[in-house]
Design a protein around this motif. Structure first.
Motif, PDB file in Angstrom:
ATOM      1  N   VAL A 183       0.965  -0.851   0.015  1.00 15.65           N
ATOM      2  CA  VAL A 183      -0.215   0.091   0.287  1.00 15.65           C
ATOM      3  C   VAL A 183       0.701   1.300   0.355  1.00 15.65           C
ATOM      4  CG1 VAL A 183      -1.510   0.683   1.385  1.00 15.65           C
ATOM      5  CG2 VAL A 183      -1.781  -1.640   2.076  1.00 15.65           C
ATOM      6  N   CYS A 184       0.455   2.317  -0.786  1.00 10.31           N
ATOM      7  CA  CYS A 184       1.243   3.022  -0.757  1.00 10.31           C
ATOM      8  C   CYS A 184       0.813   4.471  -1.167  1.00 10.31           C
ATOM      9  CB  CYS A 184       2.502   3.366  -2.631  1.00 10.31           C
ATOM     10  SG  CYS A 184       3.176   4.475  -2.706  1.00 10.31           S
ATOM     11  N   ARG A 185       1.097   5.422  -0.260  1.00  7.32           N
ATOM     12  CA  ARG A 185       0.265   7.117  -0.257  1.00  7.32           C
ATOM     13  C   ARG A 185       1.154   8.221  -1.117  1.00  7.32           C
ATOM     14  NH1 ARG A 185      -0.005   7.867   5.521  1.00  7.32           N
ATOM     15  NH2 ARG A 185       1.753   9.600   4.998  1.00  7.32           N
ATOM     16  N   THR A 186       0.647   8.861  -1.322  1.00  6.55           N
ATOM     17  CA  THR A 186       0.891  10.417  -2.249  1.00  6.55           C
ATOM     18  C   THR A 186       0.629  11.141  -1.902  1.00  6.55           C
ATOM     19  OG1 THR A 186       0.309  10.205  -4.004  1.00  6.55           O
ATOM     20  CG2 THR A 186       2.775   8.924  -3.736  1.00  6.55           C
ATOM     21  N   ALA A 187       0.505  12.779  -2.113  1.00  4.39           N
ATOM     22  CA  ALA A 187      -0.290  13.770  -1.792  1.00  4.39           C
ATOM     23  C   ALA A 187      -1.502  13.746  -2.261  1.00  4.39           C
ATOM     24  CB  ALA A 187       0.486  14.967  -2.056  1.00  4.39           C
ATOM     25  N   ASP A 188      -1.335  12.406  -3.505  1.00  4.10           N
ATOM     26  CA  ASP A 188      -2.534  12.589  -4.525  1.00  4.10           C
ATOM     27  C   ASP A 188      -3.506  11.514  -4.246  1.00  4.10           C
ATOM     28  OD1 ASP A 188      -1.954  15.121  -5.882  1.00  4.10           O
ATOM     29  OD2 ASP A 188      -0.560  13.993  -6.733  1.00  4.10           O
ATOM     30  N   GLN A 189      -3.000  10.686  -3.502  1.00  9.25           N
ATOM     31  CA  GLN A 189      -4.103   8.809  -3.743  1.00  9.25           C
ATOM     32  C   GLN A 189      -3.062   8.428  -3.242  1.00  9.25           C
ATOM     33  OE1 GLN A 189      -4.148   7.406  -7.838  1.00  9.25           O
ATOM     34  NE2 GLN A 189      -2.415   7.111  -7.945  1.00  9.25           N
ATOM     35  N   THR A 190      -4.242   6.640  -2.938  1.00 11.67           N
ATOM     36  CA  THR A 190      -3.477   5.717  -1.976  1.00 11.67           C
ATOM     37  C   THR A 190      -3.495   4.582  -2.509  1.00 11.67           C
ATOM     38  OG1 THR A 190      -3.643   6.360  -0.132  1.00 11.67           O
ATOM     39  CG2 THR A 190      -3.496   4.439   0.345  1.00 11.67           C
ATOM     40  N   VAL A 191      -2.483   4.038  -3.214  1.00  4.46           N
ATOM     41  CA  VAL A 191      -3.069   2.334  -4.689  1.00  4.46           C
ATOM     42  C   VAL A 191      -2.143   1.548  -3.397  1.00  4.46           C
ATOM     43  CG1 VAL A 191      -2.927   3.990  -6.007  1.00  4.46           C
ATOM     44  CG2 VAL A 191      -0.602   2.595  -5.299  1.00  4.46           C
ATOM     45  N   CYS A 192      -2.873   0.055  -3.926  1.00  3.89           N
ATOM     46  CA  CYS A 192      -2.345  -0.619  -3.727  1.00  3.89           C
ATOM     47  C   CYS A 192      -2.300  -1.756  -4.165  1.00  3.89           C
ATOM     48  CB  CYS A 192      -4.042  -1.629  -2.662  1.00  3.89           C
ATOM     49  SG  CYS A 192      -3.740  -3.519  -1.876  1.00  3.89           S
ATOM     50  N   ALA A 193      -0.988  -2.330  -4.077  1.00  7.03           N
ATOM     51  CA  ALA A 193      -0.673  -3.723  -4.812  1.00  7.03           C
ATOM     52  C   ALA A 193      -0.842  -5.036  -4.620  1.00  7.03           C
ATOM     53  CB  ALA A 193       0.699  -3.624  -5.912  1.00  7.03           C
ATOM     54  N   VAL A 194      -1.707  -5.877  -5.285  1.00  6.94           N
ATOM     55  CA  VAL A 194      -2.071  -7.485  -4.332  1.00  6.94           C
ATOM     56  C   VAL A 194      -0.932  -8.527  -5.571  1.00  6.94           C
ATOM     57  CG1 VAL A 194      -3.159  -8.621  -3.826  1.00  6.94           C
ATOM     58  CG2 VAL A 194      -3.952  -6.241  -2.732  1.00  6.94           C
ATOM     59  N   GLY A 195      -0.020  -8.774  -4.605  1.00  6.61           N
ATOM     60  CA  GLY A 195       0.497  -9.897  -5.953  1.00  6.61           C
ATOM     61  C   GLY A 195       0.289 -11.585  -4.980  1.00  6.61           C
ATOM     62  N   ALA A 196       1.212 -12.604  -6.181  1.00  8.23           N
ATOM     63  CA  ALA A 196       1.231 -13.843  -5.252  1.00  8.23           C
ATOM     64  C   ALA A 196      -0.528 -14.231  -5.384  1.00  8.23           C
ATOM     65  CB  ALA A 196       1.810 -14.073  -4.160  1.00  8.23           C
TER      66      ALA A 196
END
Length: 254
Positions: A183-196
């Motif tokens: 999970v990564c947060r920047t000033a503009d948005q938060t995104v989640c990458a799900v692998g495996a």
């Protein structure tokens, strides 16, 4: 172990690219996974003399050469200072130090393996890849591209003030992940990458005002999961709810 009829240490990227257009040619990385299979190749192409084993910091991004090892990434002070411990965390479970001293980031990203820890984290960080012919391509696009015979030259991690957390569930410390979440947060948005999943990592964007648990539930409900020897699809969906919430709360508390 693989076998080859010709072994060529490329003197330039152009030479490596031309050699790689021939049938049954293969670009060698650290050979961590390649040596574990049985494969016959006509030409093995070595990139080790092209200066691609350096991590450099630019004004807008960190540039990781394709031959940079996972151990270099794990111990690099600049990456740790900017991104925190998520970079080291995404590689520390990969076999052991000896293996990470050989395995390269180019091989890890080019392979687009479903189990890839670096791919999952780098996807959330908004990474880009630099290909010899195709140029700069967003990792979010590259991960879904068909394999071709271009040469991966560099991976770029943009400097956007990211706060990221990387968490996984594994059956044992050095095994492949049952599920991987960044999970990564920047000033503009938060995104989640799900692998495996065990498919390749995929992104979900957090909606404005969305609660952490609602975000975790949406990730589990919208992504697809499959079953293998490490876990069922239902188990992975359950893990997704837990790990996304855990990672999102980790960066919220920083």
């Amino acid at each position: 172990m693989f076998t080859t009829q010709n072994y060529v240490v490329a003197s330039s990227l152009d030479e490596a690219y031309e050699l790689n257009q021939k049938p049954k040619s293969t670009v060698l990385g650290g050979c961590g996974w390649l040596k574990m299979g049985r494969r016959m190749m006509f030409t093995a192409i070595d990139l080790s003399k092209l200066g691609l084993d350096q991590i450099t910091e630019q004004d807008e991004y960190f540039a990781l050469g394709a031959m940079v090892t996972l151990r270099q990434i794990e111990t690099h002070p600049g990456l740790a200072a900017y991104f925190g411990d998520c970079i080291a965390e995404c590689v520390r479970h990969i076999v052991g130090v000896q293996f990470r001293n050989c395995a390269t980031i180019g091989g890890s990203i080019w392979g687009r393996f479903g189990f890839s820890d670096p791919l999952t984290l780098f996807l959330s960080l908004g990474a880009e890849v630099v290909l010899h012919k195709a140029g700069v391509v967003a990792l979010a696009d590259f991960v879904n591209m068909a394999y071709d015979r271009d040469i991966l030259v560099e991976v770029r991690l943009p400097k956007r003030g990211q706060k990221a957390a990387y968490v996984t569930h594994r059956a044992s410390a050095t095994d492949f992940p049952v599920l991987a979440v960044a999970v990564c947060r920047t000033a503009d948005q938060t995104v989640c990458a799900v692998g495996a999943r065990p498919q390749r990592a995929a992104l979900v964007v957090r909606e404005d005002g969305e609660a952490v648990q609602a975000f975790a539930d949406r990730c589990a409900d919208t992504l697809t999961f499959s079953s293998n020897l490490r876990g069922s699809a239902e188990y992975r969906a359950h893990l997704c709810r837990v790990l996304v919430r855990r990672a999102a709360l980790a960066i919220k508390e920083e």
